[in-house]
Design a protein around this motif. Sequence first.
Motif, PDB file in Angstrom:
ATOM      1  N   LEU A 446       0.828  -1.207   0.000  1.00  0.00           N
ATOM      2  CA  LEU A 446       0.000   0.000   0.000  1.00  0.00           C
ATOM      3  C   LEU A 446       0.864   1.260   0.000  1.00  0.00           C
ATOM      4  N   ARG A 447       2.058   1.137   0.606  1.00  0.00           N
ATOM      5  CA  ARG A 447       2.954   2.291   0.635  1.00  0.00           C
ATOM      6  C   ARG A 447       3.670   2.490  -0.707  1.00  0.00           C
ATOM      7  N   CYS A 448       4.107   1.363  -1.313  1.00  0.00           N
ATOM      8  CA  CYS A 448       4.968   1.494  -2.503  1.00  0.00           C
ATOM      9  C   CYS A 448       4.237   1.271  -3.827  1.00  0.00           C
ATOM     10  N   ASN A 449       3.115   0.530  -3.817  1.00  0.00           N
ATOM     11  CA  ASN A 449       2.447   0.226  -5.071  1.00  0.00           C
ATOM     12  C   ASN A 449       0.945   0.034  -4.840  1.00  0.00           C
ATOM     13  N   PRO A 450       0.258   1.108  -4.404  1.00  0.00           N
ATOM     14  CA  PRO A 450      -1.166   0.949  -4.045  1.00  0.00           C
ATOM     15  C   PRO A 450      -2.072   0.658  -5.230  1.00  0.00           C
ATOM     16  N   GLU A 451      -1.593   0.854  -6.454  1.00  0.00           N
ATOM     17  CA  GLU A 451      -2.412   0.605  -7.638  1.00  0.00           C
ATOM     18  C   GLU A 451      -2.345  -0.849  -8.105  1.00  0.00           C
ATOM     19  N   LEU A 452      -1.639  -1.680  -7.372  1.00  0.00           N
ATOM     20  CA  LEU A 452      -1.477  -3.091  -7.768  1.00  0.00           C
ATOM     21  C   LEU A 452      -2.841  -3.769  -7.874  1.00  0.00           C
ATOM     22  N   ALA A 453      -3.053  -4.490  -8.950  1.00  0.00           N
ATOM     23  CA  ALA A 453      -4.351  -5.126  -9.200  1.00  0.00           C
ATOM     24  C   ALA A 453      -4.709  -6.111  -8.097  1.00  0.00           C
ATOM     25  N   ASP A 454      -5.976  -6.086  -7.691  1.00  0.00           N
ATOM     26  CA  ASP A 454      -6.558  -7.030  -6.728  1.00  0.00           C
ATOM     27  C   ASP A 454      -5.990  -6.891  -5.319  1.00  0.00           C
ATOM     28  N   LEU A 455      -5.329  -5.790  -5.014  1.00  0.00           N
ATOM     29  CA  LEU A 455      -4.808  -5.604  -3.663  1.00  0.00           C
ATOM     30  C   LEU A 455      -5.946  -5.480  -2.658  1.00  0.00           C
ATOM     31  N   ASP A 456      -7.090  -4.924  -3.117  1.00  0.00           N
ATOM     32  CA  ASP A 456      -8.258  -4.817  -2.240  1.00  0.00           C
ATOM     33  C   ASP A 456      -8.775  -6.198  -1.845  1.00  0.00           C
ATOM     34  N   LYS A 457      -8.759  -7.125  -2.783  1.00  0.00           N
ATOM     35  CA  LYS A 457      -9.203  -8.491  -2.474  1.00  0.00           C
ATOM     36  C   LYS A 457      -8.275  -9.159  -1.472  1.00  0.00           C
ATOM     37  N   THR A 458      -6.979  -8.878  -1.603  1.00  0.00           N
ATOM     38  CA  THR A 458      -6.008  -9.465  -0.680  1.00  0.00           C
ATOM     39  C   THR A 458      -6.213  -8.902   0.724  1.00  0.00           C
ATOM     40  N   LEU A 459      -6.494  -7.598   0.820  1.00  0.00           N
ATOM     41  CA  LEU A 459      -6.739  -6.994   2.127  1.00  0.00           C
ATOM     42  C   LEU A 459      -8.005  -7.578   2.762  1.00  0.00           C
ATOM     43  N   PHE A 460      -9.002  -7.819   1.957  1.00  0.00           N
ATOM     44  CA  PHE A 460     -10.218  -8.467   2.457  1.00  0.00           C
ATOM     45  C   PHE A 460      -9.903  -9.890   2.947  1.00  0.00           C
ATOM     46  N   ALA A 461      -9.043 -10.602   2.220  1.00  0.00           N
ATOM     47  CA  ALA A 461      -8.642 -11.948   2.634  1.00  0.00           C
ATOM     48  C   ALA A 461      -7.901 -11.906   3.959  1.00  0.00           C
ATOM     49  N   VAL A 462      -7.111 -10.821   4.196  1.00  0.00           N
ATOM     50  CA  VAL A 462      -6.422 -10.671   5.476  1.00  0.00           C
ATOM     51  C   VAL A 462      -7.447 -10.500   6.601  1.00  0.00           C
ATOM     52  N   GLN A 483     -11.484   0.332   3.653  1.00  0.00           N
ATOM     53  CA  GLN A 483     -12.337   1.491   3.413  1.00  0.00           C
ATOM     54  C   GLN A 483     -11.501   2.729   3.087  1.00  0.00           C
ATOM     55  N   LYS A 484     -10.320   2.832   3.735  1.00  0.00           N
ATOM     56  CA  LYS A 484      -9.462   3.998   3.524  1.00  0.00           C
ATOM     57  C   LYS A 484      -8.856   4.011   2.126  1.00  0.00           C
ATOM     58  N   TYR A 485      -8.320   2.881   1.713  1.00  0.00           N
ATOM     59  CA  TYR A 485      -7.576   2.853   0.450  1.00  0.00           C
ATOM     60  C   TYR A 485      -8.445   2.512  -0.767  1.00  0.00           C
ATOM     61  N   PHE A 486      -9.538   1.803  -0.509  1.00  0.00           N
ATOM     62  CA  PHE A 486     -10.357   1.361  -1.650  1.00  0.00           C
ATOM     63  C   PHE A 486     -11.836   1.651  -1.372  1.00  0.00           C
ATOM     64  N   PRO A 487     -12.189   2.940  -1.240  1.00  0.00           N
ATOM     65  CA  PRO A 487     -13.570   3.285  -0.856  1.00  0.00           C
ATOM     66  C   PRO A 487     -14.610   2.905  -1.910  1.00  0.00           C
ATOM     67  N   LYS A 488     -14.196   2.727  -3.148  1.00  0.00           N
ATOM     68  CA  LYS A 488     -15.150   2.389  -4.211  1.00  0.00           C
ATOM     69  C   LYS A 488     -15.084   0.914  -4.630  1.00  0.00           C
ATOM     70  N   SER A 489     -14.329   0.135  -3.924  1.00  0.00           N
ATOM     71  CA  SER A 489     -14.162  -1.283  -4.301  1.00  0.00           C
ATOM     72  C   SER A 489     -15.429  -2.080  -3.989  1.00  0.00           C
ATOM     73  N   HIS A 490     -15.781  -2.939  -4.902  1.00  0.00           N
ATOM     74  CA  HIS A 490     -16.931  -3.816  -4.644  1.00  0.00           C
ATOM     75  C   HIS A 490     -16.658  -4.770  -3.490  1.00  0.00           C
ATOM     76  N   VAL A 491     -15.361  -5.014  -3.210  1.00  0.00           N
ATOM     77  CA  VAL A 491     -14.997  -5.875  -2.080  1.00  0.00           C
ATOM     78  C   VAL A 491     -15.393  -5.209  -0.767  1.00  0.00           C
ATOM     79  N   LEU A 492     -15.313  -3.848  -0.696  1.00  0.00           N
ATOM     80  CA  LEU A 492     -15.708  -3.131   0.514  1.00  0.00           C
ATOM     81  C   LEU A 492     -17.195  -3.342   0.794  1.00  0.00           C
ATOM     82  N   ILE A 493     -17.975  -3.338  -0.281  1.00  0.00           N
ATOM     83  CA  ILE A 493     -19.409  -3.591  -0.121  1.00  0.00           C
ATOM     84  C   ILE A 493     -19.630  -4.985   0.471  1.00  0.00           C
ATOM     85  N   GLN A 494     -18.870  -5.963  -0.037  1.00  0.00           N
ATOM     86  CA  GLN A 494     -18.965  -7.326   0.517  1.00  0.00           C
ATOM     87  C   GLN A 494     -18.592  -7.334   1.993  1.00  0.00           C
ATOM     88  N   ALA A 495     -17.514  -6.580   2.347  1.00  0.00           N
ATOM     89  CA  ALA A 495     -17.054  -6.552   3.727  1.00  0.00           C
ATOM     90  C   ALA A 495     -18.107  -5.959   4.654  1.00  0.00           C
TER      91      ALA A 495
END
Length: 504
Positions: A446-462, A483-495
């Motif tokens: 999140l610090r060095c490459n926050p645009e990495l694909a599917d990082l939101d899904k990985t955070l949800f898995a954590v 919620q902070k880094y991916f406020p528009k992610s569909h994964v946030l809605i799932q969470a």
Amino acid sequence: MFIIPLEKAIDWKRPPLVTLLLILGCAAILFGGQHYENRKYAAQFDFYFASSLPHLELPRYATMLNDEEEDIDPESLQALLNTDYRQLDEPRQYFLQGLLLHMQNNARFMARLHDGKIVTADNAEFGDWQVQRKRFDALTFQPVNKMYGFTPAEHKPLTFLTHMFLHGDTGHLIGNMLFLFLVGFTVEMALGSALYLLCYVLTGLAAVGLFWAVNPASEVPLVGASGAIAGLMGLYAGIFGLRRIRFFYSLLFYFDYVRAPALIMLPAWLANESYHMLTMPDSNVAFIAHIGGLLSGGLLAALLQRFGSANIDTAYLDAAKRDEDKQQRYRQAMQFLGALDIPKAQKLFQELHAEYPNDRDILWQLYHALKHDPGSADFYRILVEILSLNDNDTQTLKQLNDAFGYYLKAQPGKMALESTCLHHLAIRFAKYGYPENAERIVLALLRCNPELADLDKTLFAVAVAWRRRANPTRCAEAVALLQKYFPKSHVLIQARLFAKANEF
């Protein structure tokens, strides 16, 4: 005596196609030919034994055989002929069928029969016999083994080749194909399919050539792949040469496994065939053809070694020796490691890893040896290699989790692995129950490459992994980061839905 090499196992990723096709082809010819011939013979037998021919011909033929010291009881034969053929049990039917075929294959008797010298013109049934014999002759046919087997007295050119694809019966086929399978696949892997097939044909021709030279007047067809297979056995012994191989042998009731130079099998096989040829002169086995195959196979191997060595896969032939050497060096390195002679263990494991880079066991042992010097560049290099593994078994993942801790100590404050590799590692850690390191990786990404694909899904898995560990606080922190880094992610809605369902 049997001597069977058991040095190699088949690599089904690179199957011996020619060997398998030869086996399938020989089996198809035998069983297809048998089916065809069985139908033809059934029609012959049905017609013959429903006619008056058996009464007129078979007793006369049996008399001729008895004059030649055979022992067929005339009364028993006559009793069989007076019984309806279809009412006889199988053994007695087989006896009559065998007697008929024996008569049909007796050229001298059949010549006299067709000349009217067996059933003569003064016989009251001569006219009827002529009609029925003519009809029966129309049903006769040349068996496949007679047409395409090699008969020295006739030596039709085509049969020099075709005889090696024919077999007398199922037992003959199985015996030959077993040896073809055990020896052929190794020779094919060593020579390549095209050269292997050429050698198979050449040694088969050499085998039948020697058989013809020794038995030029024989009228008995030679069939079977054993001459060509003997050629492959000679090739096997010749191309392995002095390499030590493991083989099974039996002598009378004694059998054992032994490791010895492959070349000694050639004289042993030759001696075995020569012994049987001298002690079993009336055998139906063509021992002289086997000798021809063995000699030609050995000669071809010598020619290949001398003029065509580039066509021989020596790496394949030396694989067993390399594996034995590898195991010996591995044991020695483990002894060094157990005795805490770390420099020697490191050096030997590094050499083994350089030679066998895909061997996971060697890689992990090298890692354990280098752990004694965690600040070294070699340790970090191997650590990165280990963390790049894709194995997902429980033991490996536990080891990877532990190794990642060493990785963080070796590189405090930074993660030099590629982002995609770290991301993949985080996913696996989260999925298989190691959320601490999974979260560390995600925070770094999140610090060095926050645009990495599917990082939101990985955070949800954590977050899910923390919940499975019964740690709702850390789980909530992960959801907050999501919620902070991916406020528009569909994964946030799932969470959020997940949280409302009291899953968090």
